[in-house]
Design a protein around this motif. Structure first.
Motif, mmCIF file in Angstrom:
data_model
loop_
_atom_site.group_PDB
_atom_site.id
_atom_site.type_symbol
_atom_site.label_atom_id
_atom_site.label_comp_id
_atom_site.label_asym_id
_atom_site.label_seq_id
_atom_site.Cartn_x
_atom_site.Cartn_y
_atom_site.Cartn_z
ATOM 1 N N GLY A 44 0.827 -1.207 0.000
ATOM 2 C CA GLY A 44 0.000 0.000 0.000
ATOM 3 C C GLY A 44 0.855 1.247 0.000
ATOM 4 N N GLU A 45 0.391 2.260 0.680
ATOM 5 C CA GLU A 45 1.097 3.540 0.719
ATOM 6 C C GLU A 45 2.126 3.611 1.837
ATOM 7 N N GLY A 46 2.069 2.678 2.771
ATOM 8 C CA GLY A 46 2.949 2.748 3.927
ATOM 9 C C GLY A 46 4.283 2.067 3.724
ATOM 10 N N ASP A 47 5.082 2.131 4.765
ATOM 11 C CA ASP A 47 6.373 1.460 4.808
ATOM 12 C C ASP A 47 6.374 0.497 5.978
ATOM 13 N N ALA A 48 7.210 -0.526 5.881
ATOM 14 C CA ALA A 48 7.427 -1.454 6.983
ATOM 15 C C ALA A 48 8.881 -1.318 7.408
ATOM 16 N N ASP A 49 9.125 -1.411 8.697
ATOM 17 C CA ASP A 49 10.488 -1.303 9.208
ATOM 18 C C ASP A 49 11.068 -2.691 9.433
ATOM 19 N N HIS A 50 12.323 -2.853 9.037
ATOM 20 C CA HIS A 50 13.069 -4.096 9.201
ATOM 21 C C HIS A 50 14.344 -3.719 9.950
ATOM 22 N N VAL A 51 14.584 -4.348 11.108
ATOM 23 C CA VAL A 51 15.678 -3.938 11.980
ATOM 24 C C VAL A 51 16.771 -5.004 12.033
ATOM 25 N N GLY A 52 18.001 -4.575 11.764
ATOM 26 C CA GLY A 52 19.168 -5.438 11.892
ATOM 27 C C GLY A 52 19.616 -6.060 10.586
ATOM 28 N N ARG A 53 20.824 -6.598 10.603
ATOM 29 C CA ARG A 53 21.431 -7.189 9.406
ATOM 30 C C ARG A 53 20.588 -8.318 8.832
ATOM 31 N N ALA A 54 20.108 -9.199 9.698
ATOM 32 C CA ALA A 54 19.313 -10.340 9.228
ATOM 33 C C ALA A 54 18.032 -9.857 8.550
ATOM 34 N N ALA A 55 17.413 -8.829 9.093
ATOM 35 C CA ALA A 55 16.177 -8.308 8.511
ATOM 36 C C ALA A 55 16.437 -7.676 7.148
ATOM 37 N N PHE A 56 17.557 -6.967 7.000
ATOM 38 C CA PHE A 56 17.930 -6.415 5.689
ATOM 39 C C PHE A 56 18.089 -7.567 4.694
ATOM 40 N N ALA A 57 18.855 -8.589 5.084
ATOM 41 C CA ALA A 57 19.105 -9.737 4.198
ATOM 42 C C ALA A 57 17.795 -10.422 3.823
ATOM 43 N N ASN A 58 16.904 -10.602 4.773
ATOM 44 C CA ASN A 58 15.616 -11.249 4.503
ATOM 45 C C ASN A 58 14.762 -10.418 3.544
ATOM 46 N N TYR A 59 14.783 -9.111 3.710
ATOM 47 C CA TYR A 59 14.013 -8.248 2.818
ATOM 48 C C TYR A 59 14.520 -8.377 1.384
ATOM 49 N N PHE A 60 15.829 -8.258 1.206
ATOM 50 C CA PHE A 60 16.387 -8.365 -0.143
ATOM 51 C C PHE A 60 16.197 -9.762 -0.721
ATOM 52 N N ALA A 61 16.251 -10.794 0.114
ATOM 53 C CA ALA A 61 15.992 -12.163 -0.353
ATOM 54 C C ALA A 61 14.555 -12.278 -0.865
ATOM 55 N N GLY A 62 13.621 -11.614 -0.198
ATOM 56 C CA GLY A 62 12.227 -11.610 -0.641
ATOM 57 C C GLY A 62 12.061 -10.935 -1.993
ATOM 58 N N LEU A 63 12.793 -9.844 -2.208
ATOM 59 C CA LEU A 63 12.744 -9.172 -3.512
ATOM 60 C C LEU A 63 13.287 -10.083 -4.603
ATOM 61 N N ARG A 64 14.414 -10.737 -4.309
ATOM 62 C CA ARG A 64 15.007 -11.653 -5.299
ATOM 63 C C ARG A 64 14.042 -12.793 -5.616
ATOM 64 N N LYS A 65 13.434 -13.358 -4.584
ATOM 65 C CA LYS A 65 12.503 -14.477 -4.781
ATOM 66 C C LYS A 65 11.322 -14.047 -5.649
ATOM 67 N N ALA A 66 10.790 -12.856 -5.403
ATOM 68 C CA ALA A 66 9.634 -12.357 -6.174
ATOM 69 C C ALA A 66 9.967 -12.207 -7.652
ATOM 70 N N SER A 67 11.249 -11.991 -7.957
ATOM 71 C CA SER A 67 11.655 -11.840 -9.357
ATOM 72 C C SER A 67 12.204 -13.144 -9.932
ATOM 73 N N GLY A 68 11.984 -14.246 -9.241
ATOM 74 C CA GLY A 68 12.511 -15.521 -9.715
ATOM 75 C C GLY A 68 14.028 -15.531 -9.759
ATOM 76 N N ASP A 69 14.645 -14.862 -8.795
ATOM 77 C CA ASP A 69 16.103 -14.728 -8.690
ATOM 78 C C ASP A 69 16.737 -14.025 -9.887
ATOM 79 N N THR A 70 15.984 -13.158 -10.547
ATOM 80 C CA THR A 70 16.531 -12.396 -11.676
ATOM 81 C C THR A 70 16.912 -10.968 -11.293
ATOM 82 N N LEU A 71 16.592 -10.559 -10.087
ATOM 83 C CA LEU A 71 16.788 -9.166 -9.675
ATOM 84 C C LEU A 71 18.254 -8.766 -9.679
ATOM 85 N N GLN A 72 18.510 -7.633 -10.289
ATOM 86 C CA GLN A 72 19.831 -7.009 -10.262
ATOM 87 C C GLN A 72 19.642 -5.537 -9.904
ATOM 88 N N PHE A 73 20.529 -5.047 -9.053
ATOM 89 C CA PHE A 73 20.527 -3.626 -8.725
ATOM 90 C C PHE A 73 21.631 -2.954 -9.527
#
Length: 133
Positions: A44-73
């Motif tokens: 939606g319009e809001g943001d979610a907070d993710h705290v700590g190294r593991a949470a950062f890694a999990n967030y980016f892993a979720g983005l990669r998974k959603a793209s079928g591991d094709t995501l590149q920055f």
């Protein structure tokens, strides 16, 4: 006299990690703290907070998974301030067989030699939510 920012190397290292896909918890060891906060868009319009190294890694892993591991920055540029930086990053991947490019602004809050906060601000929140659902 010009004094380079002590955070120039930190921001460059963070962006290099993004570009190389080095987004595991261990990859963030020298860049983040256990209390670093990632403010990331939700569906939606809001943001979610993710705290700590593991949470950062999990967030980016979720983005990669959603793209079928094709995501590149692909960082395009960054501007450094006293205790912060802003970077334009292209998030490129595929979703449902179609390639997408999301223009994302990443805002970094810096202190004590680490990234203390990171805001992910997509140019088109609806498109971002659709591509990373």
């Amino acid at each position: 006299m010009y004094m380079p920012s002590p955070y120039n190397a930190l921001v460059r290292a963070f962006l290099r990690n993004l570009e190389a896909g080095q987004l595991e918890e261990a990859d963030f060891e020298s860049l983040l703290t256990d209390s670093s906060v990632l403010h990331a868009p939700t569906g939606g319009e809001g943001d979610a907070d993710h705290v700590g190294r593991a949470a950062f890694a999990n967030y980016f892993a979720g983005l990669r998974k959603a793209s079928g591991d094709t995501l590149q920055f692909q960082p395009q540029s960054f501007e450094l301030r006293d205790r912060g930086a802003v970077s334009l990053v292209h998030a490129v991947g595929t979703r449902d067989g179609a390639e997408f490019v999301e223009n994302v602004r990443m805002i970094l809050g810096l202190a004590d030699g680490r990234v203390k906060e990171l805001w992910i601000d997509p140019g088109d929140r609806a498109s971002f939510a659709k591509n990373f659902a």
